[in-house]
Motif scaffolding. Structure first.
Motif, PDB file in Angstrom:
ATOM      1  N   ILE A 147       0.892  -1.294   0.050  1.00 47.53           N
ATOM      2  CA  ILE A 147       0.034  -0.003  -0.031  1.00 47.53           C
ATOM      3  C   ILE A 147       0.801   1.316  -0.033  1.00 47.53           C
ATOM      4  N   ALA A 148       2.055   1.299   0.717  1.00 47.36           N
ATOM      5  CA  ALA A 148       2.888   2.324   0.816  1.00 47.36           C
ATOM      6  C   ALA A 148       3.524   2.540  -0.580  1.00 47.36           C
ATOM      7  N   GLU A 149       3.614   1.648  -1.626  1.00 46.17           N
ATOM      8  CA  GLU A 149       4.244   1.510  -2.700  1.00 46.17           C
ATOM      9  C   GLU A 149       3.107   2.510  -3.558  1.00 46.17           C
ATOM     10  N   CYS A 150       1.840   2.133  -3.526  1.00 52.93           N
ATOM     11  CA  CYS A 150       0.627   2.565  -4.041  1.00 52.93           C
ATOM     12  C   CYS A 150       0.674   4.073  -3.618  1.00 52.93           C
ATOM     13  N   ALA A 151       0.861   4.262  -2.494  1.00 51.85           N
ATOM     14  CA  ALA A 151       0.644   5.855  -2.199  1.00 51.85           C
ATOM     15  C   ALA A 151       1.770   6.708  -2.683  1.00 51.85           C
ATOM     16  N   GLN A 152       3.137   5.996  -2.931  1.00 59.88           N
ATOM     17  CA  GLN A 152       4.197   6.747  -3.234  1.00 59.88           C
ATOM     18  C   GLN A 152       3.841   6.986  -4.833  1.00 59.88           C
ATOM     19  N   GLN A 153       3.436   5.922  -5.395  1.00 55.41           N
ATOM     20  CA  GLN A 153       3.040   6.527  -6.751  1.00 55.41           C
ATOM     21  C   GLN A 153       1.859   7.286  -7.061  1.00 55.41           C
ATOM     22  N   GLY A 154       0.975   7.443  -6.050  1.00 56.68           N
ATOM     23  CA  GLY A 154       0.018   8.275  -6.174  1.00 56.68           C
ATOM     24  C   GLY A 154       0.699   9.796  -5.910  1.00 56.68           C
ATOM     25  N   TYR A 155       1.445   9.840  -5.005  1.00 57.92           N
ATOM     26  CA  TYR A 155       1.930  11.218  -4.643  1.00 57.92           C
ATOM     27  C   TYR A 155       2.869  11.693  -5.732  1.00 57.92           C
ATOM     28  N   GLU A 156       3.304  10.944  -6.671  1.00 59.55           N
ATOM     29  CA  GLU A 156       3.994  11.343  -7.742  1.00 59.55           C
ATOM     30  C   GLU A 156       3.028  12.017  -8.724  1.00 59.55           C
ATOM     31  N   ILE A 157       1.977  11.160  -9.046  1.00 59.11           N
ATOM     32  CA  ILE A 157       1.124  11.696  -9.970  1.00 59.11           C
ATOM     33  C   ILE A 157       0.420  13.115  -9.398  1.00 59.11           C
ATOM     34  N   PHE A 158       0.064  13.031  -8.308  1.00 56.87           N
ATOM     35  CA  PHE A 158      -0.482  14.214  -7.444  1.00 56.87           C
ATOM     36  C   PHE A 158       0.396  15.357  -7.655  1.00 56.87           C
TER      37      PHE A 158
END
Length: 205
Positions: free
Chosen positions: A58-69
């Motif tokens: 989930i942390a990896e999902c969050a990190q990729q999300g923050y990159e997009i965000f």
């Protein structure tokens, strides 16, 4: 189901993509690593080659999300010119757009309980996203004497909270909540009222 991870050579990303689908469907605590593995078309044992556990995934999902965000927020701010106010409002609309287009990432970032300080990489990219609003607040306050300016961290935190509230209540279809106004209009008018109250924009802007 074909073993997508092995076939396209990127098992790690296949697991992230599977987790994002499951998070969107069941929430961050509603799925197991075995389900993510099955969704990705691999054995449960294969997950542990890349992730120590569900929170790590989930942390990896969050990190990729923050990159997009962060990229989206920066783009919105830069293209919101010619006025600082327009740029500020553009970041608010970008927040709503991100929540709609990337629900799995959004939940991973803001509703999973994963700390942004879990890894240096996650903390760095999250800080990059927060910095966009701080920069926008700083620009709006330039006309106010320095000793009378509201702290940019406070202003950006208030706008962040307002954006998050509009998303949670009205932009993501929360049960029983329906606004008579579009979420974008709610957020824009709220930002305007707040900024005028602080004296950051004149009454007729």
């Amino acid at each position: 189901m074909p073993k997508r991870g092995y076939h396209h050579g990127n098992l790690r990303q296949a697991l992230v993509d599977a987790a994002l689908e499951l998070i969107e469907e069941k929430g961050p605590t509603g799925f197991t690593l075995s389900e993510a593995a099955k969704q990705a078309g691999v054995t449960p044992a294969a997950v542990y080659r890349h992730f120590e556990g569900r929170e790590d995934l989930i942390a990896e999902c969050a990190q990729q999300g923050y990159e997009i965000f962060a990229d989206l927020m920066e783009y919105a701010y830069d293209t919101g010119q010619p006025s600082d106010l327009a740029s500020f409002e553009a970041t608010g609309r970008a927040y709503l757009a991100f929540a709609r287009r990337h629900p799995g990432h959004y939940v991973s970032m803001f509703e999973s309980g994963i700390s942004i300080n879990r890894t240096p990489e996650l903390a760095h990219v999250a800080r990059r996203a927060f910095a966009v609003l701080e920069k926008a607040a700083d620009k709006l306050a330039e006309h106010i004497p320095e000793d009378k300016r509201p702290p940019k961290q406070m202003v950006s935190a208030h706008i962040w909270a307002m954006s998050h509230g509009v998303v949670e209540l009205f932009a993501r279809g929360s049960p029983g909540t329906k606004s008579p106004f579009p979420p974008e209009d709610l957020l824009e008018s709220g930002i305007g009222i707040y900024l005028r109250g602080l004296g950051l924009i004149p009454p007729d802007s």
